[in-house]
Motif scaffolding. Structure first.
Motif, mmCIF file in Angstrom:
data_model
loop_
_atom_site.group_PDB
_atom_site.id
_atom_site.type_symbol
_atom_site.label_atom_id
_atom_site.label_comp_id
_atom_site.label_asym_id
_atom_site.label_seq_id
_atom_site.Cartn_x
_atom_site.Cartn_y
_atom_site.Cartn_z
ATOM 1 N N TYR A 51 0.847 -1.202 0.000
ATOM 2 C CA TYR A 51 0.000 0.000 0.000
ATOM 3 C C TYR A 51 0.883 1.252 0.000
ATOM 4 N N ASP A 52 1.954 1.200 0.773
ATOM 5 C CA ASP A 52 2.878 2.335 0.803
ATOM 6 C C ASP A 52 3.657 2.438 -0.506
ATOM 7 N N TYR A 53 3.949 1.302 -1.102
ATOM 8 C CA TYR A 53 4.710 1.312 -2.353
ATOM 9 C C TYR A 53 3.896 1.946 -3.485
ATOM 10 N N TRP A 54 2.629 1.570 -3.563
ATOM 11 C CA TRP A 54 1.795 2.088 -4.656
ATOM 12 C C TRP A 54 1.216 3.465 -4.355
ATOM 13 N N THR A 55 1.125 3.842 -3.105
ATOM 14 C CA THR A 55 0.571 5.131 -2.647
ATOM 15 C C THR A 55 -0.663 5.511 -3.476
ATOM 16 N N ASP A 56 -0.660 6.721 -4.064
ATOM 17 C CA ASP A 56 -1.850 7.171 -4.796
ATOM 18 C C ASP A 56 -1.743 6.925 -6.307
ATOM 19 N N ASP A 57 -0.719 6.180 -6.723
ATOM 20 C CA ASP A 57 -0.534 5.933 -8.160
ATOM 21 C C ASP A 57 -1.765 5.285 -8.784
ATOM 22 N N LEU A 58 -2.329 4.299 -8.093
ATOM 23 C CA LEU A 58 -3.429 3.532 -8.667
ATOM 24 C C LEU A 58 -4.695 4.371 -8.743
ATOM 25 N N ALA A 59 -4.972 5.101 -7.685
ATOM 26 C CA ALA A 59 -6.167 5.955 -7.667
ATOM 27 C C ALA A 59 -6.085 7.032 -8.744
ATOM 28 N N ASN A 60 -4.897 7.587 -8.943
ATOM 29 C CA ASN A 60 -4.731 8.656 -9.932
ATOM 30 C C ASN A 60 -4.903 8.156 -11.361
ATOM 31 N N THR A 61 -4.802 6.854 -11.546
ATOM 32 C CA THR A 61 -4.994 6.274 -12.871
ATOM 33 C C THR A 61 -6.466 6.283 -13.277
ATOM 34 N N ILE A 62 -7.349 6.240 -12.299
ATOM 35 C CA ILE A 62 -8.787 6.163 -12.571
ATOM 36 C C ILE A 62 -9.311 7.573 -12.798
ATOM 37 N N ASP A 63 -9.643 7.881 -14.029
ATOM 38 C CA ASP A 63 -10.013 9.247 -14.418
ATOM 39 C C ASP A 63 -11.502 9.507 -14.225
ATOM 40 N N ASP A 64 -11.973 9.245 -13.016
ATOM 41 C CA ASP A 64 -13.393 9.446 -12.705
ATOM 42 C C ASP A 64 -13.527 9.471 -11.192
ATOM 43 N N ASN A 65 -14.448 10.275 -10.687
ATOM 44 C CA ASN A 65 -14.708 10.299 -9.251
ATOM 45 C C ASN A 65 -15.932 9.479 -8.869
ATOM 46 N N VAL A 66 -16.569 8.849 -9.854
ATOM 47 C CA VAL A 66 -17.665 7.918 -9.580
ATOM 48 C C VAL A 66 -17.109 6.516 -9.815
ATOM 49 N N ILE A 67 -16.774 5.836 -8.714
ATOM 50 C CA ILE A 67 -16.103 4.539 -8.801
ATOM 51 C C ILE A 67 -16.919 3.498 -8.048
ATOM 52 N N LEU A 68 -17.398 2.514 -8.772
ATOM 53 C CA LEU A 68 -18.174 1.426 -8.193
ATOM 54 C C LEU A 68 -17.203 0.375 -7.670
#
Length: 251
Positions: free
Chosen positions: A136-153
């Motif tokens: 979790y520390d290694y990936w930090t916010d990289d994965l979240a920033n990849t998702i180009d939407d704020n509506v995430i199911l």
């Protein structure tokens, strides 16, 4: 609207996969993790993976010869857990596959985040593993920033949703079995329902949260009373539906 799902521990080699493959976004960071894994002894790797001797031996041998370009196949076809069986991507039509390409993200301990047709190679590494520090520390916010939407199911387990939750809002989807005395989530049925929901959304080209609520597979119904803007609860009565699904899955 986008969806996130977990990977599966079980994977297969798809030698007849003729789909055009894309390249995982974080291959450089994945290569660093691979180097760490390849440097471990069998005993060290078994401790990291927290699995049986047999699975650890298979993983150890696999990592010794692992190459990212060695017969990769589409992620959505390579994972073979229950959720993927009920998603049944191999029988989806082109329009549904295109929908998944544009809406679906698969989270991964090794690769970070994947699009459905990213080419991957069989591996074993769960997100909760420490190598030696937290992934979790290694990936930090990289994965979240990849998702180009704020509506995430969120159709992922909490182990993987935790990669996104600190950085972006999630709409958590729950599937409950309702008996006369209580309401519970049962792991295997949750995985089945998650796969069915992904397929439902793809087949019907769902773009709005209101239409997500129309999901009715296997007897589930949206529970307006207990749901909120960020929690979607689907409930079904624990009766013959359980028996029917269990029989179907066991075939």
């Amino acid at each position: 609207m986008k969806m996130i799902i977990s990977p599966a521990k079980q994977m297969k080699i798809c030698e007849d996969d003729l789909l055009p493959l894309s390249t995982p976004r974080f291959l450089d960071k994945a290569a660093y993790l691979l180097h760490q894994l390849q440097s471990k002894s069998y005993e060290e790797l078994k401790e990291i993976l927290q699995c049986s001797d047999k699975l650890a031996a298979e993983a150890y041998q696999n990592y010794q010869t692992f190459r990212f370009d060695q017969n990769p196949s589409a992620a959505i076809l390579t994972y073979k857990g229950i959720q993927y069986q009920y998603m049944a991507p191999q029988i989806l039509e082109d329009a549904s596959l295109s929908y998944l390409h544009n809406h679906l993200f698969i989270l991964s301990g090794l690769y970070g985040i994947l699009k459905p047709f990213d080419g991957i190679v069989k591996y074993r590494l769960e997100m909760q593993a420490k190598l030696p520090n937290s992934l979790y520390d290694y990936w930090t916010d990289d994965l979240a920033n990849t998702i180009d939407d704020n509506v995430i199911l969120n159709l992922a387990s909490e182990e993987y949703a935790k990669c996104i939750r600190p950085y972006k809002p999630l709409i958590d989807v729950h599937f409950y079995e309702q008996s006369p005395n209580k309401r519970v989530e049962k792991g295997v049925y949750v995985k089945m329902a998650r796969g069915q929901m992904v397929r439902f959304l793809a087949e019907h080209q769902i773009e709005s949260l209101d239409d997500v609520k129309k999901f009715r597979e296997s007897g589930y119904e949206f529970d307006e009373e207990t749901s909120t803007e960020t929690i979607f609860n689907f409930v079904r009565k624990s009766n013959n539906h359980e028996l029917n699904i269990k029989t179907k899955h066991s075939k």
